[in-house]
Design a protein around this motif. Sequence first.
Motif, mmCIF file in Angstrom:
data_model
loop_
_atom_site.group_PDB
_atom_site.id
_atom_site.type_symbol
_atom_site.label_atom_id
_atom_site.label_comp_id
_atom_site.label_asym_id
_atom_site.label_seq_id
_atom_site.Cartn_x
_atom_site.Cartn_y
_atom_site.Cartn_z
ATOM 1 N N PHE A 1 8.582 18.158 -11.942
ATOM 2 C CA PHE A 1 9.346 17.641 -13.141
ATOM 3 C C PHE A 1 8.473 16.900 -13.865
ATOM 4 N N TRP A 2 7.880 15.856 -12.990
ATOM 5 C CA TRP A 2 6.816 15.033 -13.599
ATOM 6 C C TRP A 2 5.698 15.580 -14.447
ATOM 7 N N SER B 1 5.533 18.829 -15.742
ATOM 8 C CA SER B 1 6.076 19.829 -16.746
ATOM 9 C C SER B 1 6.574 18.742 -17.951
ATOM 10 N N SER B 2 7.142 17.636 -17.567
ATOM 11 C CA SER B 2 7.602 16.656 -18.588
ATOM 12 C C SER B 2 6.371 15.957 -19.384
ATOM 13 N N THR C 1 16.863 25.285 -21.728
ATOM 14 C CA THR C 1 15.520 24.756 -21.587
ATOM 15 C C THR C 1 14.254 26.150 -21.479
ATOM 16 N N LEU D 1 10.232 23.341 -16.275
ATOM 17 C CA LEU D 1 11.167 22.120 -16.396
ATOM 18 C C LEU D 1 12.691 22.824 -16.034
#
Length: 324
Positions: free
Chosen positions: A58-59, A61-62, A246, A308
């Motif tokens: 998550f981090w 891709s963000s 998404t 994500l």
Amino acid sequence: MPSSTVPDAPRGTRPDQEHFVAALEDTPVAPLDKLDESQKARSTWSDAWQAMRRRPTFWISSALILLVALVAIFPGLFASAQPNDGCELGNSNGGPEAGHPLGFTFQGCDIYARVIFGTQASVTVGILATVLVTIVGIVVGALAGYYGGFLDAIVSRIGDIFFAVPTVLGAIVLLSVLPDRTPVTIALVMSIFAWPQIARIMRGAVLTASNSDYVTASVALGVSKFTILVRHVLPNAIAPVIVIATVSLGTFIVAEATLSFLGIGLGEGIMSWGNDIGDAQSTIRTAPQVLLYPAAALSVTVLSFLMLGDVVRDALDPQARARR
């Protein structure tokens, strides 16, 4: 026989064995199962956030998506010169040099500047198409799934017609007759053929949520159907649509690149990764870097949205997370 004066001893002990029993005030009993009312109840989105924040994916891709967004909004912060400034045929297909870390195109333009400034058009098409498809799909799918009947039948048949036409193929047909091909035009054309997927997913989620107890209770209280749909059904049925949206954003970016590669996407005066990839066809053997860098930027961006979407899906669907 005379009765024994010794009280009944616990099984497994001798009758003459002494036992100590503590006083009640020395062993206070605490309510172990008491509900902590001081803590606020967490919602589905709060639980999803707690699950996502523990995933390194998550981090990563963000961070990549944030970087791409910054490049698209402020390209001048990452490239000091305009991509078409200083194009010299003497630098045609040249390699990296000072101030030009990625080399030059066939026309002697800076590849790095073109990749940076081409981000804006490609990402804009993806975001606009995703927003349009999501809005249309949510509205149409929710109305068809909740009200049903004739409306559901009509929407389902229209959706089947558009499902029969692939998005890229339909876009090719429409764009071939349109004189002006801007990012807004590309997004509108793709959304015309892509909305049925979101609508079908939204319809199924609404059908599932409509059978819940809170909907039955709202109907018993006399709440109108439209109010139930907006306040109760939609918030509990929109999670799968967010996951698909998404992932679809990256898909639309690829679709724009495909159309531009085929020569019917964005106009020649608009810089995008798809146009640069299409222009690199003639020099792919002699100067592969002209194709490599815009293709790498496209791949990293699409991969970020796919990663994500995978994390969001697992967070909003605990059953999917348990199967992995």
